[in-house]
Motif scaffolding. Structure first.
Motif, PDB file in Angstrom:
ATOM      1  N   THR A  31     -54.068  -6.792  21.474  1.00 50.48           N
ATOM      2  CA  THR A  31     -54.606  -5.439  22.695  1.00 50.48           C
ATOM      3  C   THR A  31     -53.213  -4.999  23.208  1.00 50.48           C
ATOM      4  N   GLN A  32     -53.349  -4.040  24.131  1.00 50.52           N
ATOM      5  CA  GLN A  32     -52.120  -3.288  24.799  1.00 50.52           C
ATOM      6  C   GLN A  32     -51.384  -4.259  25.402  1.00 50.52           C
ATOM      7  N   GLU A  33     -52.076  -5.095  26.350  1.00 48.52           N
ATOM      8  CA  GLU A  33     -51.373  -6.387  27.160  1.00 48.52           C
ATOM      9  C   GLU A  33     -50.472  -7.165  26.287  1.00 48.52           C
ATOM     10  N   LYS A  77     -40.582  -4.960  15.257  1.00 46.86           N
ATOM     11  CA  LYS A  77     -40.493  -6.190  14.760  1.00 46.86           C
ATOM     12  C   LYS A  77     -41.627  -7.092  14.796  1.00 46.86           C
ATOM     13  N   GLU A  78     -42.213  -6.945  16.156  1.00 46.87           N
ATOM     14  CA  GLU A  78     -43.511  -7.643  16.488  1.00 46.87           C
ATOM     15  C   GLU A  78     -44.634  -7.107  15.614  1.00 46.87           C
ATOM     16  N   LEU A  79     -44.939  -5.963  15.091  1.00 43.24           N
ATOM     17  CA  LEU A  79     -45.781  -5.377  14.224  1.00 43.24           C
ATOM     18  C   LEU A  79     -45.320  -5.521  12.622  1.00 43.24           C
ATOM     19  N   ASN A  80     -44.272  -6.163  12.520  1.00 40.09           N
ATOM     20  CA  ASN A  80     -43.853  -6.261  11.170  1.00 40.09           C
ATOM     21  C   ASN A  80     -43.819  -5.110  10.317  1.00 40.09           C
ATOM     22  N   VAL A  81     -43.280  -3.929  11.015  1.00 44.66           N
ATOM     23  CA  VAL A  81     -43.311  -2.785  10.094  1.00 44.66           C
ATOM     24  C   VAL A  81     -41.954  -2.134  10.730  1.00 44.66           C
ATOM     25  N   SER A  82     -41.446  -0.935   9.841  1.00 45.15           N
ATOM     26  CA  SER A  82     -40.169  -0.436  10.374  1.00 45.15           C
ATOM     27  C   SER A  82     -40.367   0.754  11.515  1.00 45.15           C
ATOM     28  N   VAL A  83     -39.306   0.878  12.264  1.00 48.18           N
ATOM     29  CA  VAL A  83     -39.500   1.909  13.341  1.00 48.18           C
ATOM     30  C   VAL A  83     -39.987   3.181  12.834  1.00 48.18           C
ATOM     31  N   ASN A  84     -39.699   3.457  11.617  1.00 46.49           N
ATOM     32  CA  ASN A  84     -39.896   4.649  10.843  1.00 46.49           C
ATOM     33  C   ASN A  84     -41.406   4.763  10.500  1.00 46.49           C
ATOM     34  N   ASP A  85     -42.006   3.573  10.421  1.00 42.41           N
ATOM     35  CA  ASP A  85     -43.549   3.915  10.266  1.00 42.41           C
ATOM     36  C   ASP A  85     -44.314   3.785  11.589  1.00 42.41           C
ATOM     37  N   ILE A  86     -43.674   3.458  12.671  1.00 42.05           N
ATOM     38  CA  ILE A  86     -44.384   4.015  13.937  1.00 42.05           C
ATOM     39  C   ILE A  86     -43.855   5.132  14.418  1.00 42.05           C
ATOM     40  N   PHE A  87     -42.652   5.562  14.521  1.00 43.49           N
ATOM     41  CA  PHE A  87     -42.220   6.765  14.971  1.00 43.49           C
ATOM     42  C   PHE A  87     -41.597   7.578  14.018  1.00 43.49           C
ATOM     43  N   GLU A  88     -42.163   8.979  14.369  1.00 42.69           N
ATOM     44  CA  GLU A  88     -41.398   9.973  13.442  1.00 42.69           C
ATOM     45  C   GLU A  88     -41.000  11.240  14.239  1.00 42.69           C
ATOM     46  N   ILE A  89     -39.856  11.686  13.435  1.00 43.32           N
ATOM     47  CA  ILE A  89     -39.381  13.127  14.302  1.00 43.32           C
ATOM     48  C   ILE A  89     -39.757  14.143  13.628  1.00 43.32           C
ATOM     49  N   GLU A  90     -40.297  15.136  14.280  1.00 42.39           N
ATOM     50  CA  GLU A  90     -40.966  16.573  13.862  1.00 42.39           C
ATOM     51  C   GLU A  90     -39.670  17.537  14.384  1.00 42.39           C
ATOM     52  N   LEU A 129     -48.171   4.234  16.966  1.00 43.12           N
ATOM     53  CA  LEU A 129     -48.347   3.013  17.560  1.00 43.12           C
ATOM     54  C   LEU A 129     -49.900   2.597  17.656  1.00 43.12           C
ATOM     55  N   LYS A 130     -50.517   3.283  18.454  1.00 38.88           N
ATOM     56  CA  LYS A 130     -51.831   3.218  18.723  1.00 38.88           C
ATOM     57  C   LYS A 130     -52.864   2.589  17.197  1.00 38.88           C
ATOM     58  N   GLU A 131     -52.566   3.548  16.262  1.00 37.98           N
ATOM     59  CA  GLU A 131     -53.247   3.258  15.012  1.00 37.98           C
ATOM     60  C   GLU A 131     -52.688   1.830  14.521  1.00 37.98           C
ATOM     61  N   ILE A 132     -51.539   1.631  14.393  1.00 34.39           N
ATOM     62  CA  ILE A 132     -50.834   0.165  13.728  1.00 34.39           C
ATOM     63  C   ILE A 132     -51.502  -0.878  14.882  1.00 34.39           C
TER      64      ILE A 132
END
Length: 75
Positions: A22-24, A57-70, A11-14
């Motif tokens: 900004t975070q806000e 949706k706000e970042l216009n990416v998939s959930v998998n682009d933001i969050f991964e499960i290891e 999330l931070k990198e994207i």
């Protein structure tokens, strides 16, 4: 053998790749607090499915682009 699951997020990198976001401002757009965004970026909080979908949706990416499960196998 036991398996542990770790959620990794980008999330931070994207968010930082979008200089105006900004975070806000992200928090306002996805209807959460800045503290929630901070906790997510620091891997201190796992989002609900609804929040993860709103962020993606706000970042216009998939959930998998933001969050991964290891999956980590332990003994």
């Amino acid at each position: 053998m036991q398996k542990d699951i770790k959620l990794i997020n980008h999330l931070k990198e994207i968010r930082q790749s979008r200089s105006e976001l900004t975070q806000e401002s992200l928090a306002n757009r996805v209807d959460c607090t800045r503290q929630t965004i901070i906790a997510l970026e620091q891997n201190k909080y796992n989002p609900s499915l609804i929040l993860a979908l709103r962020i993606a949706k706000e970042l216009n990416v998939s959930v998998n682009d933001i969050f991964e499960i290891e999956i980590i196998e332990t003994k």
